[in-house]
Design a protein around this motif. Sequence first.
Motif, PDB file in Angstrom:
ATOM      1  N   LYS A 216       0.849  -1.189   0.000  1.00  0.00           N
ATOM      2  CA  LYS A 216       0.000   0.000   0.000  1.00  0.00           C
ATOM      3  C   LYS A 216       0.890   1.247   0.000  1.00  0.00           C
ATOM      4  O   LYS A 216       1.895   1.295   0.712  1.00  0.00           O
ATOM      5  CB  LYS A 216      -0.910   0.027   1.224  1.00  0.00           C
ATOM      6  N   VAL A 217       0.507   2.224  -0.824  1.00  0.00           N
ATOM      7  CA  VAL A 217       1.210   3.504  -0.897  1.00  0.00           C
ATOM      8  C   VAL A 217       0.193   4.608  -0.654  1.00  0.00           C
ATOM      9  O   VAL A 217      -0.763   4.746  -1.423  1.00  0.00           O
ATOM     10  CB  VAL A 217       1.888   3.695  -2.263  1.00  0.00           C
ATOM     11  N   TYR A 218       0.374   5.386   0.389  1.00  0.00           N
ATOM     12  CA  TYR A 218      -0.612   6.415   0.721  1.00  0.00           C
ATOM     13  C   TYR A 218       0.044   7.539   1.550  1.00  0.00           C
ATOM     14  O   TYR A 218       1.085   7.290   2.179  1.00  0.00           O
ATOM     15  CB  TYR A 218      -1.770   5.786   1.510  1.00  0.00           C
ATOM     16  N   PRO A 219      -0.498   8.776   1.515  1.00  0.00           N
ATOM     17  CA  PRO A 219      -1.569   9.230   0.618  1.00  0.00           C
ATOM     18  C   PRO A 219      -1.042   9.367  -0.802  1.00  0.00           C
ATOM     19  O   PRO A 219       0.154   9.559  -1.008  1.00  0.00           O
ATOM     20  CB  PRO A 219      -1.945  10.589   1.192  1.00  0.00           C
ATOM     21  N   ASN A 220      -1.900   9.319  -1.758  1.00  0.00           N
ATOM     22  CA  ASN A 220      -1.546   9.443  -3.166  1.00  0.00           C
ATOM     23  C   ASN A 220      -2.749   9.996  -3.920  1.00  0.00           C
ATOM     24  O   ASN A 220      -3.729   9.254  -4.074  1.00  0.00           O
ATOM     25  CB  ASN A 220      -1.153   8.080  -3.736  1.00  0.00           C
ATOM     26  N   GLY A 265       3.395  16.926 -10.212  1.00  0.00           N
ATOM     27  CA  GLY A 265       3.395  16.137 -11.434  1.00  0.00           C
ATOM     28  C   GLY A 265       3.179  14.669 -11.166  1.00  0.00           C
ATOM     29  O   GLY A 265       2.834  14.260 -10.049  1.00  0.00           O
ATOM     30  N   VAL A 266       3.384  13.859 -12.207  1.00  0.00           N
ATOM     31  CA  VAL A 266       3.179  12.416 -12.132  1.00  0.00           C
ATOM     32  C   VAL A 266       4.531  11.712 -12.207  1.00  0.00           C
ATOM     33  O   VAL A 266       5.379  12.064 -13.048  1.00  0.00           O
ATOM     34  CB  VAL A 266       2.263  11.933 -13.270  1.00  0.00           C
ATOM     35  N   VAL A 283       1.463  10.607  -7.651  1.00  0.00           N
ATOM     36  CA  VAL A 283       1.081  11.963  -8.051  1.00  0.00           C
ATOM     37  C   VAL A 283       1.478  12.915  -6.923  1.00  0.00           C
ATOM     38  O   VAL A 283       1.077  12.725  -5.770  1.00  0.00           O
ATOM     39  CB  VAL A 283      -0.439  12.063  -8.314  1.00  0.00           C
ATOM     40  N   ILE A 284       2.282  13.924  -7.270  1.00  0.00           N
ATOM     41  CA  ILE A 284       2.684  14.951  -6.320  1.00  0.00           C
ATOM     42  C   ILE A 284       1.843  16.200  -6.583  1.00  0.00           C
ATOM     43  O   ILE A 284       1.806  16.690  -7.713  1.00  0.00           O
ATOM     44  CB  ILE A 284       4.183  15.285  -6.438  1.00  0.00           C
ATOM     45  N   LYS A 285       1.181  16.704  -5.560  1.00  0.00           N
ATOM     46  CA  LYS A 285       0.312  17.877  -5.752  1.00  0.00           C
ATOM     47  C   LYS A 285       0.960  19.139  -5.211  1.00  0.00           C
ATOM     48  O   LYS A 285       2.003  19.078  -4.579  1.00  0.00           O
ATOM     49  CB  LYS A 285      -1.026  17.648  -5.039  1.00  0.00           C
TER      50      LYS A 285
END
Length: 285
Positions: A216-220, A265-266, A283-285
């Motif tokens: 699991k990878v979070y938050p994303n 970006g992605v 995804v980096i916001k």
Amino acid sequence: MKKIYTLVAVLTATFAANAQSEIITQWNFDAADHTLAVNPSTGTGTFGIIGGVELNLNTDGTMPGGNPTSGKGYSIKTFPEQGTNSGTAGFQFALSTTGYENITLSFDPRSSGTGSKWMQYEMSTDGTTWTTLGNNNGALANDFNNPVSVTLPATADNQGSITFKLVSIFAPGTQAYAPVGTNYGTGGAWRIDNLTISGEEIDTASTIDNNIEGLKVYPNPASELINITSNELGIKNVTIYNMLGKKVLETSTEETVNVSTLTSGVYIMKISQDGKNASRKLVIK
């Protein structure tokens, strides 16, 4: 194993078929203050004017009406003299299309009667070399009834920075500006509204090397810290690449990774643990 590969292929095809275009950056120019109207209403980017043109406001200093008339539009005047400087004056804007493909450009233009009715569209990925995308076939009119939509070439996909120009040109085959009305004049005004760049998000989520159980990878999307957990305890080796394949971060962790140094970006994140590997879109916001 063949069944797994087949399922991944089917899912990838399904994602591609269901891809939806979304707004990357948009300017609606509806801010009451013209200095704020140049800021995007959606996304990020820069907007300006080139070639010696000037902002054209109402006599009371307000922005002129847009499309619809309840909103505002961005208007410019003081174009080149007749027979001079074709392709130099108009609007210029820049943004990022990182993580997107199948890019389109759309906007609502109009002109006063003395303005040039020919507009050319240009694009640059380095700010120096320009590609002509086409023109409006002399369709500018003194209303917003001729909206423009341009499908951009693949070179516009997934660009960290891309610049566009919408400029006034001579009527093809001539050395003169053709007016919307009867006579051309440098005071002729162009107006633009609903300037929009749209695209489909690049699908990088489907991978075959996805055999870390319970990963699991979070938050994303994320902005500072991400957590990486799995069914197994122990160190995970993490490498993150941008969409051009350049390695931008490499670290080892039991759970938390700091991604605050990455720009919006992605990205693709490769994770390995105890000889097993997995990939995830980040995804980096």
